[in-house]
Design a protein around this motif. Structure first.
Motif, short mmCIF file in Angstrom:
data_model
loop_
_atom_site.label_atom_id
_atom_site.label_comp_id
_atom_site.label_asym_id
_atom_site.label_seq_id
_atom_site.Cartn_x
_atom_site.Cartn_y
_atom_site.Cartn_z
N GLN A 227 -5.83 -0.21 10.91
CA GLN A 227 -5.17 -0.01 9.63
C GLN A 227 -4.08 -1.03 9.36
O GLN A 227 -4.00 -1.57 8.25
N THR A 228 -3.24 -1.28 10.32
CA THR A 228 -2.14 -2.21 10.12
C THR A 228 -2.66 -3.61 9.83
O THR A 228 -2.19 -4.28 8.92
N GLU A 229 -3.65 -4.04 10.59
CA GLU A 229 -4.23 -5.37 10.39
C GLU A 229 -4.89 -5.47 9.01
O GLU A 229 -4.73 -6.47 8.31
N THR A 230 -5.62 -4.46 8.63
CA THR A 230 -6.29 -4.45 7.32
C THR A 230 -5.26 -4.47 6.21
O THR A 230 -5.39 -5.21 5.23
N ARG A 231 -4.25 -3.66 6.33
CA ARG A 231 -3.19 -3.60 5.32
C ARG A 231 -2.53 -4.97 5.16
O ARG A 231 -2.29 -5.44 4.05
N GLU A 232 -2.25 -5.63 6.27
CA GLU A 232 -1.61 -6.96 6.22
C GLU A 232 -2.55 -8.01 5.61
O GLU A 232 -2.09 -8.89 4.88
N VAL B 276 -12.42 -6.82 2.10
CA VAL B 276 -12.55 -5.36 2.03
C VAL B 276 -13.07 -5.01 0.64
O VAL B 276 -13.11 -5.85 -0.25
N ASN B 277 -13.44 -3.76 0.45
CA ASN B 277 -13.85 -3.37 -0.90
C ASN B 277 -12.62 -2.83 -1.65
O ASN B 277 -11.61 -2.48 -1.06
N ALA B 278 -12.75 -2.79 -2.97
CA ALA B 278 -11.62 -2.39 -3.82
C ALA B 278 -11.18 -0.97 -3.53
O ALA B 278 -9.99 -0.65 -3.64
N PHE C 194 -5.08 2.16 0.39
CA PHE C 194 -3.82 1.74 1.01
C PHE C 194 -2.66 1.66 0.02
O PHE C 194 -1.53 1.98 0.36
N PHE C 195 -2.93 1.19 -1.19
CA PHE C 195 -1.83 0.86 -2.10
C PHE C 195 -1.83 1.60 -3.43
O PHE C 195 -0.82 1.57 -4.13
#
Length: 194
Positions: A10-15, A44-46, A52-53
């Protein structure tokens, strides 16, 4: 097209999403950057970006490290008796700028916008959409009135928190509210102009 299969942590994807968003916003501005384009750049997909955001506005807020979500702030300012609108605005502004942790990202943003046209364009588009249009529509006032009160408050912030002009630094929040709230009320009250 976003890759299928197991995603990084998750952290890596978020960054990765934040990095892609910063690049897109810097290159294309707030208006030109799209959620789909950012997601594609991050691999990633939308839907994951939304997970995440949330919204594009919330993603922009995260990329700029803003200490407050403008949508929440606008809601707080607009919610309540009309005659106290100016006071709510000034108190919210002083609350944000009064804390070093929330003041620093805004100072960095202002400094960057004055020296970098890409940052200035992003900020101009974002502030117009996320703040000025929302407040103007809710209050039934022209956007120039909302921009006017914004300019007044940013000028005040520069003098108090950057230049550190003694009378403003030494004034209590209550003195500042008494001085600034009537001006903010004038700008944002539909009946205060013709």
């Amino acid at each position: 097209m976003a890759q299928a299969g197991r995603r990084p942590g998750q952290t890596e994807t978020r960054e990765k999403i934040l990095d892609a968003a910063r690049r897109r916003f810097a290159e294309l501005g707030y208006d030109g950057a799209t959620v789909r384009g950012i997601a594609a750049d991050a691999g990633v997909n939308a839907a994951l970006l939304h997970h995440f955001f949330g919204t594009k506005q919330q993603l922009f807020t995260a990329t700029m490290n803003l200490p407050v979500d403008p949508a929440v702030l606008v809601g707080v300012i607009l919610d309540g008796p009309e005659e106290l609108l100016g006071e709510r605005l000034v108190r919210a502004f002083l609350g944000i700028w009064g804390e070093a942790a929330s003041r620093e990202p805004f100072l960095a943003m202002i400094r960057s916008a004055t020296t970098n046209e890409q940052v200035a364009t992003m900020m101009r588009q974002f502030i117009d959409k996320a703040v000025f249009q929302q407040v103007a529509a809710a209050r039934g006032v022209p956007k120039v009135r909302v921009a006017g009160v914004g300019a007044q408050l940013i000028g005040f912030a520069l003098l108090r928190y950057v230049i550190r002009l003694p009378p403003l630094v030494e004034a209590s929040d209550e003195e500042l509210v008494a001085m600034l709230a009537p001006v903010a009320q004038y700008y944002l009250a539909p009946g205060s102009f013709t």
